[in-house]
Design a protein around this motif. Structure first.
Motif, mmCIF file in Angstrom:
data_model
loop_
_atom_site.group_PDB
_atom_site.id
_atom_site.type_symbol
_atom_site.label_atom_id
_atom_site.label_comp_id
_atom_site.label_asym_id
_atom_site.label_seq_id
_atom_site.Cartn_x
_atom_site.Cartn_y
_atom_site.Cartn_z
ATOM 1 N N GLY A 202 0.816 -1.207 0.000
ATOM 2 C CA GLY A 202 0.000 0.000 0.000
ATOM 3 C C GLY A 202 0.855 1.265 0.000
ATOM 4 O O GLY A 202 2.083 1.207 -0.026
ATOM 5 N N LYS A 233 -3.760 9.639 4.919
ATOM 6 C CA LYS A 233 -4.195 8.355 4.367
ATOM 7 C C LYS A 233 -3.037 7.410 4.046
ATOM 8 O O LYS A 233 -3.261 6.288 3.591
ATOM 9 C CB LYS A 233 -5.039 8.582 3.111
ATOM 10 C CG LYS A 233 -6.378 9.251 3.398
ATOM 11 C CD LYS A 233 -7.202 9.422 2.128
ATOM 12 C CE LYS A 233 -8.563 10.043 2.441
ATOM 13 N NZ LYS A 233 -9.363 10.256 1.214
ATOM 14 N N LEU A 235 -0.107 4.805 4.937
ATOM 15 C CA LEU A 235 0.068 3.784 5.959
ATOM 16 C C LEU A 235 1.468 3.867 6.552
ATOM 17 O O LEU A 235 2.420 4.263 5.876
ATOM 18 C CB LEU A 235 -0.140 2.390 5.357
ATOM 19 C CG LEU A 235 -1.471 2.120 4.665
ATOM 20 C CD1 LEU A 235 -1.450 0.731 4.027
ATOM 21 C CD2 LEU A 235 -2.626 2.231 5.645
ATOM 22 N N SER A 240 1.522 -1.978 7.881
ATOM 23 C CA SER A 240 1.494 -2.809 6.681
ATOM 24 C C SER A 240 2.349 -4.060 6.855
ATOM 25 O O SER A 240 1.953 -5.164 6.465
ATOM 26 C CB SER A 240 1.976 -2.014 5.471
ATOM 27 O OG SER A 240 1.923 -2.810 4.303
ATOM 28 N N LYS A 243 0.707 -6.874 8.751
ATOM 29 C CA LYS A 243 -0.230 -7.673 7.960
ATOM 30 C C LYS A 243 0.505 -8.691 7.094
ATOM 31 O O LYS A 243 0.037 -9.822 6.906
ATOM 32 C CB LYS A 243 -1.110 -6.757 7.110
ATOM 33 C CG LYS A 243 -2.075 -5.921 7.954
ATOM 34 C CD LYS A 243 -3.102 -5.210 7.101
ATOM 35 C CE LYS A 243 -4.121 -4.490 7.981
ATOM 36 N NZ LYS A 243 -5.213 -3.874 7.195
ATOM 37 N N ASP A 260 -2.951 -7.583 -1.620
ATOM 38 C CA ASP A 260 -2.828 -6.173 -1.283
ATOM 39 C C ASP A 260 -3.168 -5.966 0.188
ATOM 40 O O ASP A 260 -4.036 -6.652 0.742
ATOM 41 C CB ASP A 260 -3.773 -5.343 -2.160
ATOM 42 C CG ASP A 260 -3.489 -3.855 -2.068
ATOM 43 O OD1 ASP A 260 -3.946 -3.226 -1.088
ATOM 44 O OD2 ASP A 260 -2.837 -3.315 -2.981
ATOM 45 N N TYR A 262 -4.889 -3.839 1.483
ATOM 46 C CA TYR A 262 -6.294 -3.488 1.654
ATOM 47 C C TYR A 262 -7.229 -4.692 1.488
ATOM 48 O O TYR A 262 -8.422 -4.590 1.747
ATOM 49 C CB TYR A 262 -6.684 -2.374 0.697
ATOM 50 C CG TYR A 262 -6.023 -1.047 1.025
ATOM 51 C CD1 TYR A 262 -6.248 -0.425 2.241
ATOM 52 C CD2 TYR A 262 -5.176 -0.434 0.109
ATOM 53 C CE1 TYR A 262 -5.629 0.776 2.554
ATOM 54 C CE2 TYR A 262 -4.559 0.779 0.402
ATOM 55 C CZ TYR A 262 -4.789 1.378 1.629
ATOM 56 O OH TYR A 262 -4.177 2.565 1.925
ATOM 57 N N ASP A 263 -6.662 -5.831 1.065
ATOM 58 C CA ASP A 263 -7.447 -7.064 0.990
ATOM 59 C C ASP A 263 -7.529 -7.756 2.346
ATOM 60 O O ASP A 263 -8.309 -8.703 2.510
ATOM 61 C CB ASP A 263 -6.829 -8.055 -0.015
ATOM 62 C CG ASP A 263 -6.811 -7.533 -1.430
ATOM 63 O OD1 ASP A 263 -7.712 -6.718 -1.758
ATOM 64 O OD2 ASP A 263 -5.926 -7.930 -2.205
#
Length: 264
Positions: A202, A233, A235, A240, A243, A260, A262-263
């Protein structure tokens, strides 16, 4: 090895001196078992050594984690070779997991558009560092550590939305990320025993993002990046990376997939 840790591992991390790569090294150090080694590669020797000192003084370092620095320019033939050599020297037979994090990358000249690139040397230089070294290092590690019982192997490409979607004035970066993405998809088909992950972290609040905000030739894209920054906005590398670590620990992704942030 369990879903709570990454085992006694040999972890090779490129671009480890700052930004996302540095964060990967710090977070991974807390997820490997004692007796593991991190091989940290980057061009900046001072930053690498500072990270090595930090890791040595950490709880993981006191428990036996080792950190090895490799100062190398991956865009040169000797770069990937020196990383593979250091990894081979750091390996011990009781290690159960080889992890390669291909993080090193550069933004390239994003001030120009595709029709402006007529100098082959400029393009070759970019692709040598961002694409050729990526494949050569991955291949070198896989050859040095072939499949055998009791040894898990994981390779990660730190990818981008740019691997899948075009961005005006980012022809070098998008092309490089797309090439890396496809190389790993092919690799996943060729090596079914290998765990292959394309992870898109991201928009991160890093020096590369700062350069994108100031240098991007496409005015609409430049404004979009500036707005993301001003509106908070972007990250952090830490959120990140956490994750990505969760993905590696759970180990349920389809090999070769692009996932991603965001997934998740």
């Amino acid at each position: 090895m369990s879903s709570a840790d990454l085992g006694r591992a040999l972890c090779i991390i490129t671009g480890a001196s700052r930004g996302f790569g540095r964060t990967v090294a710090l977070q991974m150090s807390r997820l490997v078992k004692p007796g593991s080694t991190l091989v940290l590669a980057a061009r900046s020797g001072d930053d690498l050594r500072a990270l090595q000192v930090e890791l040595s003084g950490s709880e993981a370092g006191r428990a036996g984690l080792k950190a090895v620095c490799v100062v190398a320019d991956l865009g040169q033939k000797e770069g990937p070779e020196s990383v593979v050599k250091a990894a081979a020297e750091a390996f011990s037979e009781d290690m159960e997991h080889i992890i390669l994090i291909n993080n090193a990358a550069s933004l390239g000249d994003v001030s120009r558009f595709a029709k402006d690139f007529t100098n082959m040397a400029d393009i070759d230089s970019y692709l040598s560092f961002n694409v050729s070294s990526f494949l050569c290092l991955t291949a070198g590690i896989l050859q040095r550590f072939p499949q055998r019982p009791g040894l898990k192997r994981t390779v990660v490409n730190v990818s981008s939305l740019c691997a899948l979607q075009p961005f005006s004035s980012w022809v070098l970066y998008c092309s490089g990320k797309a090439a890396r993405h496809m190389m790993f998809r092919v690799l996943a088909q060729e090596e079914p025993d290998l765990r292959v992950l394309n992870y898109s972290p991201g928009p991160l609040d890093t020096a590369m993002q700062q350069a994108a905000r100031s240098s991007t030739g496409d005015s609409d894209l430049r404004k979009a990046f500036s707005d993301m920054f001003s509106e908070g906005k972007l990250l952090t590398c830490e959120e990140s990376c956490a994750k990505m670590m969760k993905l590696l620990l759970e180990d349920k992704y389809a090999s070769g997939d692009q996932i991603d942030v965001y997934d998740l």
